[in-house]
Each structure stands twice: as C-alpha cells, then as structure tokens.
Design a protein around this motif. Structure first.
Motif, short mmCIF file in Angstrom:
data_model
loop_
_atom_site.label_atom_id
_atom_site.label_comp_id
_atom_site.label_asym_id
_atom_site.label_seq_id
_atom_site.Cartn_x
_atom_site.Cartn_y
_atom_site.Cartn_z
N THR A 1 45.17 31.11 38.79
CA THR A 1 44.19 29.91 39.31
C THR A 1 44.59 28.78 39.05
OG1 THR A 1 42.50 31.84 38.58
CG2 THR A 1 41.94 29.63 38.86
N ILE B 1 37.37 28.14 44.16
CA ILE B 1 37.26 29.11 43.03
C ILE B 1 36.23 28.38 42.16
CG2 ILE B 1 38.67 30.09 41.15
CD1 ILE B 1 41.08 29.47 42.77
N TYR C 1 47.16 27.41 41.77
CA TYR C 1 46.75 27.19 42.98
C TYR C 1 45.58 26.46 43.16
CZ TYR C 1 49.89 30.81 44.90
OH TYR C 1 51.16 31.45 45.16
N ALA C 2 44.61 26.12 42.02
CA ALA C 2 43.54 25.30 42.10
C ALA C 2 43.57 24.05 43.04
CB ALA C 2 42.97 24.90 40.70
N GLU D 1 35.27 32.50 38.34
CA GLU D 1 36.30 33.25 39.31
C GLU D 1 37.73 32.99 38.77
OE1 GLU D 1 33.48 33.62 43.26
OE2 GLU D 1 34.87 31.75 43.09
N ARG D 2 38.55 33.96 39.25
CA ARG D 2 40.06 33.56 38.99
C ARG D 2 40.91 34.02 40.37
NH1 ARG D 2 38.34 31.31 36.04
NH2 ARG D 2 38.17 31.48 33.75
N LEU D 3 41.80 33.27 40.64
CA LEU D 3 42.89 33.79 41.79
C LEU D 3 43.87 34.51 41.17
CD1 LEU D 3 44.09 31.45 44.45
CD2 LEU D 3 45.64 32.95 43.20
N VAL D 4 44.04 35.67 41.73
CA VAL D 4 45.00 36.55 41.07
C VAL D 4 45.76 36.93 42.41
CG1 VAL D 4 43.60 37.66 39.31
CG2 VAL D 4 43.63 38.89 41.53
N ASP E 1 33.60 28.32 38.51
CA ASP E 1 34.06 28.44 37.07
C ASP E 1 34.45 29.74 36.45
OD1 ASP E 1 34.37 25.77 37.02
OD2 ASP E 1 31.94 25.47 36.27
N ASP F 1 46.82 36.06 36.90
CA ASP F 1 45.99 34.83 37.06
C ASP F 1 46.90 33.76 37.25
OD1 ASP F 1 44.08 32.88 36.82
OD2 ASP F 1 43.63 33.35 34.86
N LEU G 1 44.35 24.61 47.27
CA LEU G 1 43.46 25.58 47.98
C LEU G 1 43.26 24.92 49.36
CD1 LEU G 1 40.73 26.72 45.54
CD2 LEU G 1 42.74 28.01 46.12
#
Length: 89
Positions: A52, A65, A55-56, A69-72, A67, A50, A59
């Motif tokens: 997130t 992304i 990278y938040a 969701e997660r960037l993996v 609330d 994770d 992006l």
C-alpha cells in the motif's frame, strides 16, 4: 455514509482458488504463502504482500485505497492458476 459493500469479518474460508503456494513454488513453508480463497459468503480473500505505502502516490486516477484497505501484490502464477476456479458470471 454507508458503503454499498462491506467485508464480513466472520465469513470463513471455504476453498482455495487455484493451486497451493507450495505447488506453485511460491513459498518456502516458513514465511509467506500468497494465496486466493473463496469465503462462505462468496467474497474473495487474497493473501499477498502489503505494498500500500509503495503504490499510494502512484495510483491511477480511477483507483483509491481507503484507510481500512490495503493494496496487496500476489505472483502472476497465483491468479493464473485460480482462473479455472473463478466463474465467468
């Protein structure tokens, strides 16, 4: 407003896409197993780190992304090994 797609939390994992984390050398069998799985409804589950928060604020403008969701991030070799299991259409 309803979303056009919603994840089904009851869908079971039915098959791994690609080789196992052990076969790819991506785990020590103690912590972490980056992986890709097909769910019984056809959706895909990705197990990765994770990142997130990292990278938040970086992006691209066309990415978002939400609330819930997660960037993996997964190793490149995980996706490449899954290529043969992913249909073209």
């Amino acid at each position: 407003m309803t979303r056009p797609w919603e994840a089904d939390p009851d869908a079971r994992m039915i098959r791994r896409l690609g080789r196992s984390p052990q076969a790819l050398g991506n785990t020590n069998n103690v912590q972490g197993c980056p992986d890709i799985w097909e769910l019984e409804n056809g959706d895909i589950a990705v197990i990765g780190r994770d990142l997130t928060a990292h990278y938040a604020d970086r992006l691209p403008s066309e990415a978002a992304i939400d609330d819930d969701e997660r960037l993996v991030v997964i190793p490149r070799n995980v996706l490449i090994s899954a290529k043969a299991d992913i249909p073209d259409a």
